[in-house]
Design a protein around this motif. Structure first.
Motif, PDB file in Angstrom:
ATOM      1  N   PRO A 152       0.714  -1.179  -0.054  1.00 61.17           N
ATOM      2  CA  PRO A 152      -0.013   0.162   0.008  1.00 61.17           C
ATOM      3  C   PRO A 152       0.847   1.222   0.186  1.00 61.17           C
ATOM      4  O   PRO A 152       0.918   1.984   0.834  1.00 61.17           O
ATOM      5  N   THR A 175      -5.356   1.043   2.153  1.00 56.97           N
ATOM      6  CA  THR A 175      -6.232  -0.296   2.492  1.00 56.97           C
ATOM      7  C   THR A 175      -7.717   0.056   2.879  1.00 56.97           C
ATOM      8  O   THR A 175      -8.306  -0.711   2.985  1.00 56.97           O
ATOM      9  N   ASP A 208      -7.516  -8.646   2.595  1.00 58.51           N
ATOM     10  CA  ASP A 208      -6.889  -8.060   3.598  1.00 58.51           C
ATOM     11  C   ASP A 208      -5.478  -8.381   3.701  1.00 58.51           C
ATOM     12  O   ASP A 208      -4.276  -7.757   4.456  1.00 58.51           O
ATOM     13  N   ALA A 222      -2.251  -7.040   2.249  1.00 57.98           N
ATOM     14  CA  ALA A 222      -1.441  -6.178   3.020  1.00 57.98           C
ATOM     15  C   ALA A 222      -0.597  -6.644   4.157  1.00 57.98           C
ATOM     16  O   ALA A 222       0.483  -6.191   4.546  1.00 57.98           O
TER      17      ALA A 222
END
Length: 313
Positions: A235, A240, A255, A258
Protein backbone atom coordinates in the motif's frame (compact mmCIF):
# COMPACT_ATOMS: atom_id res chain seq x y z
CA UNK A 1 73.10 -42.11 37.52
CA UNK A 2 74.07 -39.12 35.41
CA UNK A 3 72.95 -40.89 32.22
CA UNK A 4 69.64 -41.80 33.84
CA UNK A 5 69.04 -38.17 34.88
CA UNK A 6 69.89 -36.99 31.41
CA UNK A 7 67.43 -39.47 29.91
CA UNK A 8 64.66 -38.34 32.24
CA UNK A 9 65.32 -34.70 31.45
CA UNK A 10 65.27 -35.42 27.73
CA UNK A 11 61.97 -37.28 28.09
CA UNK A 12 60.42 -34.36 29.96
CA UNK A 13 61.56 -31.94 27.23
CA UNK A 14 60.06 -34.19 24.57
CA UNK A 15 56.71 -34.34 26.38
CA UNK A 16 56.75 -30.59 26.87
CA UNK A 17 57.51 -29.96 23.20
CA UNK A 18 54.83 -32.40 22.11
CA UNK A 19 52.12 -30.73 24.21
CA UNK A 20 49.67 -28.93 21.91
CA UNK A 21 49.42 -25.16 22.08
CA UNK A 22 46.06 -23.60 23.02
CA UNK A 23 43.84 -23.62 19.94
CA UNK A 24 43.00 -20.25 18.44
CA UNK A 25 39.36 -19.54 17.61
CA UNK A 26 38.43 -21.00 14.23
CA UNK A 27 37.06 -19.07 11.32
CA UNK A 28 33.58 -20.26 12.21
CA UNK A 29 33.24 -18.75 15.66
CA UNK A 30 30.78 -16.40 17.30
CA UNK A 31 33.69 -14.43 18.74
CA UNK A 32 34.98 -13.51 15.29
CA UNK A 33 31.49 -12.75 14.00
CA UNK A 34 30.75 -10.30 16.82
CA UNK A 35 34.27 -8.88 16.57
CA UNK A 36 33.61 -8.13 12.91
CA UNK A 37 30.51 -6.12 13.80
CA UNK A 38 32.21 -4.39 16.70
CA UNK A 39 35.28 -3.40 14.70
CA UNK A 40 33.12 -2.26 11.80
CA UNK A 41 31.21 0.19 14.01
CA UNK A 42 34.48 1.51 15.39
CA UNK A 43 35.69 2.42 11.91
CA UNK A 44 33.02 5.07 11.54
CA UNK A 45 35.27 7.49 9.66
CA UNK A 46 35.96 4.87 6.98
CA UNK A 47 32.41 3.76 6.13
CA UNK A 48 30.91 7.24 6.52
CA UNK A 49 33.53 8.68 4.16
CA UNK A 50 32.99 5.88 1.63
CA UNK A 51 29.22 6.33 1.75
CA UNK A 52 29.44 10.07 1.18
CA UNK A 53 31.92 9.58 -1.64
CA UNK A 54 29.45 7.24 -3.34
CA UNK A 55 26.90 10.06 -3.45
CA UNK A 56 29.44 12.59 -4.72
CA UNK A 57 30.75 10.27 -7.44
CA UNK A 58 27.24 9.48 -8.67
CA UNK A 59 26.46 13.16 -9.29
CA UNK A 60 29.94 14.45 -10.11
CA UNK A 61 30.05 17.27 -12.67
CA UNK A 62 26.29 17.77 -12.51
CA UNK A 63 24.94 21.25 -11.81
CA UNK A 64 22.61 20.33 -8.95
CA UNK A 65 24.74 17.51 -7.55
CA UNK A 66 23.01 15.41 -4.86
CA UNK A 67 19.95 17.66 -5.12
CA UNK A 68 19.01 15.51 -8.11
CA UNK A 69 17.96 12.92 -5.52
CA UNK A 70 15.40 15.35 -4.12
CA UNK A 71 14.27 16.58 -7.53
CA UNK A 72 13.71 13.10 -8.97
CA UNK A 73 11.80 12.03 -5.87
CA UNK A 74 9.63 15.15 -5.97
CA UNK A 75 8.75 14.70 -9.65
CA UNK A 76 7.89 11.03 -9.19
CA UNK A 77 5.78 11.63 -6.08
CA UNK A 78 3.92 14.53 -7.70
CA UNK A 79 3.17 12.58 -10.86
CA UNK A 80 1.94 9.49 -9.02
CA UNK A 81 -0.05 11.58 -6.55
CA UNK A 82 -1.89 13.50 -9.27
CA UNK A 83 -2.62 10.31 -11.21
CA UNK A 84 -3.82 8.04 -8.41
CA UNK A 85 -5.76 10.74 -6.59
CA UNK A 86 -7.93 11.01 -9.70
CA UNK A 87 -8.17 7.24 -10.17
CA UNK A 88 -9.32 6.73 -6.56
CA UNK A 89 -11.41 9.93 -6.42
CA UNK A 90 -9.38 11.31 -3.50
CA UNK A 91 -8.53 14.82 -2.41
CA UNK A 92 -5.06 15.82 -3.54
CA UNK A 93 -4.38 17.59 -0.23
CA UNK A 94 -4.48 14.33 1.74
CA UNK A 95 -3.62 11.72 -0.88
CA UNK A 96 -0.46 13.38 -2.19
CA UNK A 97 1.27 13.50 1.24
CA UNK A 98 0.26 9.85 1.72
CA UNK A 99 1.90 8.78 -1.53
CA UNK A 100 4.93 11.03 -1.03
CA UNK A 101 5.85 9.72 2.43
CA UNK A 102 5.19 6.14 1.36
CA UNK A 103 7.39 6.56 -1.68
CA UNK A 104 10.22 8.11 0.38
CA UNK A 105 10.24 5.17 2.81
CA UNK A 106 9.90 2.69 -0.07
CA UNK A 107 12.93 4.21 -1.78
CA UNK A 108 15.00 3.58 1.36
CA UNK A 109 13.82 -0.03 1.59
CA UNK A 110 14.33 -0.57 -2.14
CA UNK A 111 17.87 0.80 -2.05
CA UNK A 112 18.90 -1.53 0.75
CA UNK A 113 17.36 -4.53 -0.99
CA UNK A 114 18.86 -3.96 -4.43
CA UNK A 115 22.20 -2.41 -3.51
CA UNK A 116 22.50 -4.63 -0.45
CA UNK A 117 22.60 -7.73 -2.64
CA UNK A 118 25.56 -6.22 -4.52
CA UNK A 119 27.35 -4.87 -1.45
CA UNK A 120 30.30 -7.26 -1.38
CA UNK A 121 30.34 -7.85 -5.14
CA UNK A 122 30.72 -4.14 -5.88
CA UNK A 123 33.42 -3.84 -3.19
CA UNK A 124 35.48 -6.72 -4.57
CA UNK A 125 38.65 -4.64 -4.97
CA UNK A 126 38.53 -3.26 -1.43
CA UNK A 127 37.73 -6.63 0.13
CA UNK A 128 40.75 -8.27 -1.52
CA UNK A 129 43.21 -5.47 -0.74
CA UNK A 130 41.90 -3.68 2.36
CA UNK A 131 42.01 -5.57 5.69
CA UNK A 132 38.68 -4.25 6.94
CA UNK A 133 35.71 -6.01 8.59
CA UNK A 134 32.85 -7.05 6.33
CA UNK A 135 30.49 -4.91 8.38
CA UNK A 136 32.28 -1.80 7.07
CA UNK A 137 30.79 -2.42 3.63
CA UNK A 138 27.38 -3.12 5.14
CA UNK A 139 27.46 0.17 7.05
CA UNK A 140 28.68 1.93 3.91
CA UNK A 141 25.55 0.83 2.04
CA UNK A 142 23.13 1.64 4.87
CA UNK A 143 24.76 5.04 5.42
CA UNK A 144 24.52 5.87 1.71
CA UNK A 145 20.82 5.06 1.73
CA UNK A 146 20.35 7.11 4.89
CA UNK A 147 21.91 10.15 3.22
CA UNK A 148 19.55 9.73 0.28
CA UNK A 149 16.61 9.38 2.70
CA UNK A 150 17.63 12.66 4.32
CA UNK A 151 17.70 14.39 0.92
CA UNK A 152 14.24 13.04 0.13
CA UNK A 153 12.85 14.45 3.38
CA UNK A 154 13.17 17.87 1.76
CA UNK A 155 10.28 16.84 -0.49
CA UNK A 156 8.30 15.81 2.59
CA UNK A 157 8.95 19.17 4.26
CA UNK A 158 7.73 21.06 1.18
CA UNK A 159 4.67 18.83 0.98
CA UNK A 160 3.78 19.46 4.62
CA UNK A 161 4.20 23.21 4.16
CA UNK A 162 1.78 23.20 1.23
CA UNK A 163 -0.86 20.80 2.61
CA UNK A 164 -0.55 21.49 6.34
CA UNK A 165 -4.18 22.54 6.65
CA UNK A 166 -5.41 19.32 5.06
CA UNK A 167 -3.46 16.74 7.07
CA UNK A 168 -3.35 18.56 10.43
CA UNK A 169 -7.15 18.64 10.62
CA UNK A 170 -8.51 15.90 12.93
CA UNK A 171 -10.88 13.51 11.16
CA UNK A 172 -9.46 13.87 7.65
CA UNK A 173 -9.56 10.83 5.35
CA UNK A 174 -7.07 9.61 2.79
CA UNK A 175 -9.78 8.48 0.38
CA UNK A 176 -13.43 9.35 0.12
CA UNK A 177 -15.33 7.49 2.84
CA UNK A 178 -12.13 6.16 4.38
CA UNK A 179 -11.18 5.80 8.03
CA UNK A 180 -10.93 9.20 9.81
CA UNK A 181 -7.37 10.03 10.85
CA UNK A 182 -6.31 11.91 14.01
CA UNK A 183 -4.27 14.52 12.10
CA UNK A 184 -0.65 15.59 12.27
CA UNK A 185 0.59 16.53 15.74
CA UNK A 186 3.57 15.93 18.05
CA UNK A 187 3.18 12.18 17.62
CA UNK A 188 5.06 12.71 14.34
CA UNK A 189 8.23 12.36 16.44
CA UNK A 190 7.54 8.63 16.58
CA UNK A 191 8.89 8.53 13.04
CA UNK A 192 12.40 8.92 14.53
CA UNK A 193 12.45 5.58 16.40
CA UNK A 194 10.55 4.13 13.44
CA UNK A 195 13.33 5.04 11.05
CA UNK A 196 15.96 3.83 13.54
CA UNK A 197 14.22 0.46 13.46
CA UNK A 198 14.24 0.56 9.65
CA UNK A 199 17.98 1.27 9.61
CA UNK A 200 18.58 -1.56 12.08
CA UNK A 201 16.73 -3.96 9.80
CA UNK A 202 18.59 -2.61 6.79
CA UNK A 203 21.79 -3.80 8.45
CA UNK A 204 20.81 -7.46 8.58
CA UNK A 205 19.19 -7.33 5.14
CA UNK A 206 22.37 -5.99 3.51
CA UNK A 207 24.57 -8.39 5.46
CA UNK A 208 22.48 -11.47 4.72
CA UNK A 209 21.73 -10.74 1.06
CA UNK A 210 25.28 -9.54 0.47
CA UNK A 211 26.88 -12.78 1.66
CA UNK A 212 24.36 -15.04 -0.09
CA UNK A 213 24.70 -13.09 -3.34
CA UNK A 214 28.45 -13.56 -3.44
CA UNK A 215 27.89 -17.32 -3.55
CA UNK A 216 24.74 -17.34 -5.70
CA UNK A 217 24.92 -14.56 -8.28
CA UNK A 218 21.29 -15.09 -9.32
CA UNK A 219 19.98 -13.51 -6.11
CA UNK A 220 20.32 -9.87 -7.29
CA UNK A 221 18.50 -10.78 -10.51
CA UNK A 222 15.67 -12.41 -8.57
CA UNK A 223 15.30 -9.34 -6.36
CA UNK A 224 15.22 -7.02 -9.38
CA UNK A 225 12.55 -9.18 -10.98
CA UNK A 226 10.33 -9.05 -7.87
CA UNK A 227 10.68 -5.34 -7.14
CA UNK A 228 7.83 -4.14 -9.37
CA UNK A 229 5.51 -6.83 -7.99
CA UNK A 230 6.35 -5.88 -4.41
CA UNK A 231 5.77 -2.20 -5.16
CA UNK A 232 2.22 -2.67 -6.45
CA UNK A 233 1.33 -5.22 -3.74
CA UNK A 234 2.42 -2.81 -1.00
CA UNK A 235 0.00 0.00 0.00
CA UNK A 236 2.08 2.88 -1.34
CA UNK A 237 0.06 4.31 -4.23
CA UNK A 238 -3.14 2.77 -2.86
CA UNK A 239 -4.63 2.71 0.62
CA UNK A 240 -6.07 -0.15 2.66
CA UNK A 241 -9.22 1.99 2.92
CA UNK A 242 -9.97 1.00 -0.66
CA UNK A 243 -10.12 -2.69 0.29
CA UNK A 244 -12.48 -2.02 3.18
CA UNK A 245 -14.76 0.20 1.08
CA UNK A 246 -15.08 -2.36 -1.67
CA UNK A 247 -15.14 -5.63 0.26
CA UNK A 248 -16.34 -4.54 3.72
CA UNK A 249 -14.80 -5.23 7.13
CA UNK A 250 -14.76 -9.00 6.68
CA UNK A 251 -11.22 -10.31 6.93
CA UNK A 252 -10.38 -12.43 3.89
CA UNK A 253 -7.48 -13.00 1.52
CA UNK A 254 -7.70 -9.43 0.23
CA UNK A 255 -6.77 -8.04 3.65
CA UNK A 256 -3.93 -10.54 3.87
CA UNK A 257 -2.36 -8.96 0.77
CA UNK A 258 -1.37 -6.08 3.01
CA UNK A 259 -1.06 -7.71 6.41
CA UNK A 260 1.17 -10.57 5.24
CA UNK A 261 3.42 -8.14 3.40
CA UNK A 262 6.27 -7.21 5.78
CA UNK A 263 7.13 -4.12 3.72
CA UNK A 264 3.71 -2.66 4.57
CA UNK A 265 4.49 -2.74 8.31
CA UNK A 266 7.94 -1.23 7.79
CA UNK A 267 6.43 1.63 5.81
CA UNK A 268 3.63 2.27 8.30
CA UNK A 269 5.84 2.76 11.36
CA UNK A 270 7.39 5.78 9.60
CA UNK A 271 4.62 6.99 7.28
CA UNK A 272 1.77 6.94 9.79
CA UNK A 273 3.30 9.43 12.26
CA UNK A 274 4.68 11.65 9.48
CA UNK A 275 1.22 12.37 8.05
CA UNK A 276 -0.90 12.08 11.19
CA UNK A 277 -2.40 8.67 10.45
CA UNK A 278 -3.80 6.34 13.06
CA UNK A 279 -0.90 4.31 14.46
CA UNK A 280 -1.41 0.65 15.28
CA UNK A 281 0.79 -1.19 17.77
CA UNK A 282 0.74 -4.39 15.72
CA UNK A 283 2.97 -2.77 13.07
CA UNK A 284 5.67 -2.23 15.70
CA UNK A 285 5.31 -5.75 17.07
CA UNK A 286 5.66 -7.34 13.64
CA UNK A 287 8.67 -5.19 12.73
CA UNK A 288 10.27 -5.96 16.09
CA UNK A 289 9.81 -9.69 15.55
CA UNK A 290 11.28 -9.49 12.05
CA UNK A 291 14.24 -7.57 13.47
CA UNK A 292 15.08 -10.31 15.97
CA UNK A 293 14.65 -13.17 13.50
CA UNK A 294 16.49 -11.32 10.72
CA UNK A 295 19.54 -10.52 12.82
CA UNK A 296 19.64 -14.09 14.15
CA UNK A 297 19.82 -15.43 10.58
CA UNK A 298 22.36 -12.82 9.52
CA UNK A 299 24.64 -13.61 12.47
CA UNK A 300 24.51 -17.33 11.71
CA UNK A 301 25.47 -16.68 8.09
CA UNK A 302 28.21 -14.23 9.16
CA UNK A 303 29.63 -16.79 11.58
CA UNK A 304 29.73 -19.62 9.05
CA UNK A 305 30.67 -17.86 5.82
CA UNK A 306 32.47 -14.64 6.76
CA UNK A 307 35.88 -16.03 5.82
CA UNK A 308 34.68 -17.25 2.41
CA UNK A 309 33.41 -13.93 1.07
CA UNK A 310 36.86 -12.84 -0.11
CA UNK A 311 37.13 -16.04 -2.19
CA UNK A 312 33.57 -15.88 -3.56
CA UNK A 313 33.85 -12.33 -4.83
Amino acid sequence: MQATSTLKAGSEDTVTAAAPAPAAPGNRSWARAFADLRNGFRQRELWSHLGWQDIKQRYRRSVLGPLWITLSMGITALGLGLLYSQLFDSQIGTFLPYITTGFIVWHFLLGNLTEGADTFISNEGLIKHLPAPLSVYVLRTVWRQTIMFGHNLIVYALMIAVFWGSISRPGYTITQGGIPQPGLDWSALLAIPGFALLALNAGWVVLLLGIISTRFRDIPQVISALINLLFFMTPIVWSTDILKQRFGDTVDWRDLIAELNPLYHFIQIVRAPLIGNEQSWHHWVIVGGITVVGWALALVVLRNYRSRVSYWV
